[in-house]
Scaffold this active site. Structure first.
Site, PDB file in Angstrom:
ATOM      1  N   GLU A 195       0.804   3.888   1.871  1.00  0.00           N
ATOM      2  CA  GLU A 195       1.281   4.260   3.204  1.00  0.00           C
ATOM      3  C   GLU A 195       2.453   3.380   3.624  1.00  0.00           C
ATOM      4  O   GLU A 195       3.428   3.855   4.194  1.00  0.00           O
ATOM      5  CB  GLU A 195       0.155   4.120   4.240  1.00  0.00           C
ATOM      6  CG  GLU A 195      -1.108   4.877   3.890  1.00  0.00           C
ATOM      7  CD  GLU A 195      -2.130   4.011   3.158  1.00  0.00           C
ATOM      8  OE1 GLU A 195      -1.813   3.440   2.097  1.00  0.00           O
ATOM      9  OE2 GLU A 195      -3.272   3.928   3.650  1.00  0.00           O
TER      10      GLU A 195
ATOM     11  N   CYS B 127      -6.237   1.312   5.496  1.00  0.00           N
ATOM     12  CA  CYS B 127      -6.752   0.044   6.001  1.00  0.00           C
ATOM     13  C   CYS B 127      -6.186  -0.182   7.406  1.00  0.00           C
ATOM     14  O   CYS B 127      -5.315   0.563   7.866  1.00  0.00           O
ATOM     15  CB  CYS B 127      -6.345  -1.101   5.073  1.00  0.00           C
ATOM     16  SG  CYS B 127      -4.572  -1.488   5.095  1.00  0.00           S
TER      17      CYS B 127
ATOM     18  N   CYS C 139      -2.316  -0.729   7.520  1.00  0.00           N
ATOM     19  CA  CYS C 139      -1.571   0.523   7.370  1.00  0.00           C
ATOM     20  C   CYS C 139      -1.719   1.387   8.615  1.00  0.00           C
ATOM     21  O   CYS C 139      -0.759   2.048   9.035  1.00  0.00           O
ATOM     22  CB  CYS C 139      -2.026   1.273   6.126  1.00  0.00           C
ATOM     23  SG  CYS C 139      -1.446   0.511   4.589  1.00  0.00           S
TER      24      CYS C 139
ATOM     25  N   HIS D 278       0.824  -1.201   0.000  1.00  0.00           N
ATOM     26  CA  HIS D 278       0.000   0.000   0.000  1.00  0.00           C
ATOM     27  C   HIS D 278       0.861   1.255   0.000  1.00  0.00           C
ATOM     28  O   HIS D 278       2.032   1.230   0.403  1.00  0.00           O
ATOM     29  CB  HIS D 278      -0.923  -0.001   1.212  1.00  0.00           C
ATOM     30  CG  HIS D 278      -1.971  -1.064   1.143  1.00  0.00           C
ATOM     31  ND1 HIS D 278      -2.958  -1.180   2.082  1.00  0.00           N
ATOM     32  CD2 HIS D 278      -2.183  -2.058   0.224  1.00  0.00           C
ATOM     33  CE1 HIS D 278      -3.747  -2.195   1.760  1.00  0.00           C
ATOM     34  NE2 HIS D 278      -3.298  -2.749   0.648  1.00  0.00           N
TER      35      HIS D 278
END
Length: 133
Positions: free
Chosen positions: A61, A87, A90, A59
């Site tokens: 992040e 999410c 993260c 992801h």
């Protein structure tokens, strides 16, 4: 947020393009976008099934925090601007990295991420573009 949107244009995930920017004291520390880890084929090369949850891409992040770690940059007290709500995975990683504020624009259906941020005292702020204010 515009810089996060620009970072998202580099995403290699076929399912979703997400960008993130970590900043502190109005200075950009790192950027990230979702895509396959270093040395792993991109989704289009690997043949991801976009109807399923992506298994390859890290992801945005995660990549932004990993870039900070790789370059010896502390995220303590920083803000993340991300093009969609993080999410829960993260959220946990950003909490552990010392990030104190997350500004996001789009939705991601993960109420646990919101709960984790609340429990850890990480401020979640929905970005509202100026044309909608």
């Amino acid at each position: 947020m515009q810089i996060a949107k620009t970072a998202s244009t580099r995403a290699t995930c076929l399912r979703r393009s997400v960008g993130a920017v970590i900043e502190r004291d109005r200075r950009i520390l790192t950027t990230g976008y979702n895509g396959a880890p270093r040395g792993v084929p991109h989704c289009e090369e690997y043949g991801c099934d976009v109807s399923e949850r992506c298994q390859l891409a890290a992801h945005a992040e995660q990549n932004a925090v990993a870039q900070a770690a790789a370059n010896g940059v502390s995220c303590e007290g920083a803000t993340v601007f991300v093009t969609c709500q993080p999410c829960s995975s993260c959220a946990k990683m950003m909490i552990n990295a010392g990030i104190k504020r997350v500004v996001f624009e789009g939705d991601y259906p993960d109420p646990l991420a919101v709960e984790l941020c609340n429990l850890a005292g990480v401020e979640l702020v929905r970005f509202v573009p100026a044309e909608y204010v």
